[in-house]
Design a protein around this motif. Structure first.
Motif, PDB file in Angstrom:
ATOM      1  N   CYS A  45       0.833  -1.203   0.000  1.00  0.00           N
ATOM      2  CA  CYS A  45       0.000   0.000   0.000  1.00  0.00           C
ATOM      3  C   CYS A  45       0.861   1.242   0.000  1.00  0.00           C
ATOM      4  O   CYS A  45       1.913   1.275   0.611  1.00  0.00           O
ATOM      5  N   ASN A  46       0.398   2.289  -0.679  1.00  0.00           N
ATOM      6  CA  ASN A  46       1.143   3.536  -0.720  1.00  0.00           C
ATOM      7  C   ASN A  46       0.914   4.412   0.499  1.00  0.00           C
ATOM      8  O   ASN A  46       1.580   5.412   0.672  1.00  0.00           O
ATOM      9  N   ARG A  47      -0.049   4.120   1.314  1.00  0.00           N
ATOM     10  CA  ARG A  47      -0.382   4.949   2.468  1.00  0.00           C
ATOM     11  C   ARG A  47      -0.612   4.071   3.695  1.00  0.00           C
ATOM     12  O   ARG A  47      -0.695   2.854   3.600  1.00  0.00           O
ATOM     13  N   ASN A 112       8.630  13.147   5.928  1.00  0.00           N
ATOM     14  CA  ASN A 112       8.593  13.278   4.467  1.00  0.00           C
ATOM     15  C   ASN A 112       9.023  14.670   4.023  1.00  0.00           C
ATOM     16  O   ASN A 112       9.122  14.941   2.838  1.00  0.00           O
ATOM     17  N   ASP A 137      10.635   8.855  -1.980  1.00  0.00           N
ATOM     18  CA  ASP A 137      10.355   7.792  -2.943  1.00  0.00           C
ATOM     19  C   ASP A 137      11.138   8.029  -4.224  1.00  0.00           C
ATOM     20  O   ASP A 137      11.719   7.114  -4.786  1.00  0.00           O
ATOM     21  N   ARG A 148       3.825   7.271  -5.177  1.00  0.00           N
ATOM     22  CA  ARG A 148       3.005   7.876  -4.119  1.00  0.00           C
ATOM     23  C   ARG A 148       2.283   9.076  -4.722  1.00  0.00           C
ATOM     24  O   ARG A 148       2.802  10.185  -4.745  1.00  0.00           O
ATOM     25  N   GLU A 149       1.101   8.815  -5.177  1.00  0.00           N
ATOM     26  CA  GLU A 149       0.299   9.827  -5.868  1.00  0.00           C
ATOM     27  C   GLU A 149       0.207  11.122  -5.062  1.00  0.00           C
ATOM     28  O   GLU A 149      -0.026  11.100  -3.859  1.00  0.00           O
ATOM     29  N   THR A 151       2.705  13.441  -4.702  1.00  0.00           N
ATOM     30  CA  THR A 151       3.970  13.986  -4.216  1.00  0.00           C
ATOM     31  C   THR A 151       4.407  15.158  -5.093  1.00  0.00           C
ATOM     32  O   THR A 151       4.523  15.018  -6.305  1.00  0.00           O
TER      33      THR A 151
END
Length: 181
Positions: A45-47, A112, A137, A148-149, A151
């Protein structure tokens, strides 16, 4: 010894997390280990997990709760400040550092770098942060969007420069490697 084992993995995420954190705390209290890591996300998963059917709630630990957790830990070398998502969403995070320093020789944080500006990291350094790790990423816009949509790589590049100029402690870039990048 005779131990009553649970009937399986708890069906509710919150109960599963509480059980796993209880086990980790018990392992520290019994001096069974000084290192524990619990990934609170699906590796594919990205989140982080969304506890409320597709929504992401930002819930931060209170200073009082952090103080109680630290009070129950044995002294150690490094305290990592990270979280169930981005730790700097907690505006009080710099206040956690002196509390962690009461038991740990060094305090590190992973971020991040997109949520807070350089002044926040300056406050963390002034509070005693020893090392800042920044999770990246990719700095390539297309690759970052794939991994990661959402960013903003240009913002990330500016933040990296601005944070580096604002603080003197070590900054370590952690590159997140996945099948996509």
């Amino acid at each position: 010894p005779d131990v009553n084992l649970p009937a399986g993995v708890p069906s509710e995420l919150s109960e599963h997390l509480r059980l796993m954190y209880d086990i980790m705390l018990l392992s520290f209290q019994t001096d069974s280990t000084r290192i524990a890591t619990f990934m609170v996300g699906d590796a594919g998963c990205n989140r982080t997990y969304r506890a409320n059917q597709g929504t992401l709630e930002v819930k931060t630990m209170s200073l009082e709760t952090f103080r109680a957790v630290i009070a129950n830990l044995p002294p150690g070398d490094i305290c990592w400040l990270n979280g169930y998502g981005e730790p700097t969403l907690n505006a009080a995070l710099p206040d956690f550092i002196p509390i962690a320093k009461e038991k740990f020789d060094r305090v590190y944080c992973i971020s991040n770098a997109l949520t807070r500006g350089p002044d926040f990291y300056r406050r963390m350094e002034a509070a005693g942060l020893d090392e800042l790790h920044i999770s990246v990423d990719s700095l390539d816009p297309e690759m970052a969007e794939t991994v990661r949509e959402g960013t903003d790589t240009e913002k990330l590049k500016r933040r990296l420069r601005d944070i580096r100029a604002a603080i003197s402690i070590d900054i370590i870039i952690n590159v997140v490697v996945s099948a996509k990048n």
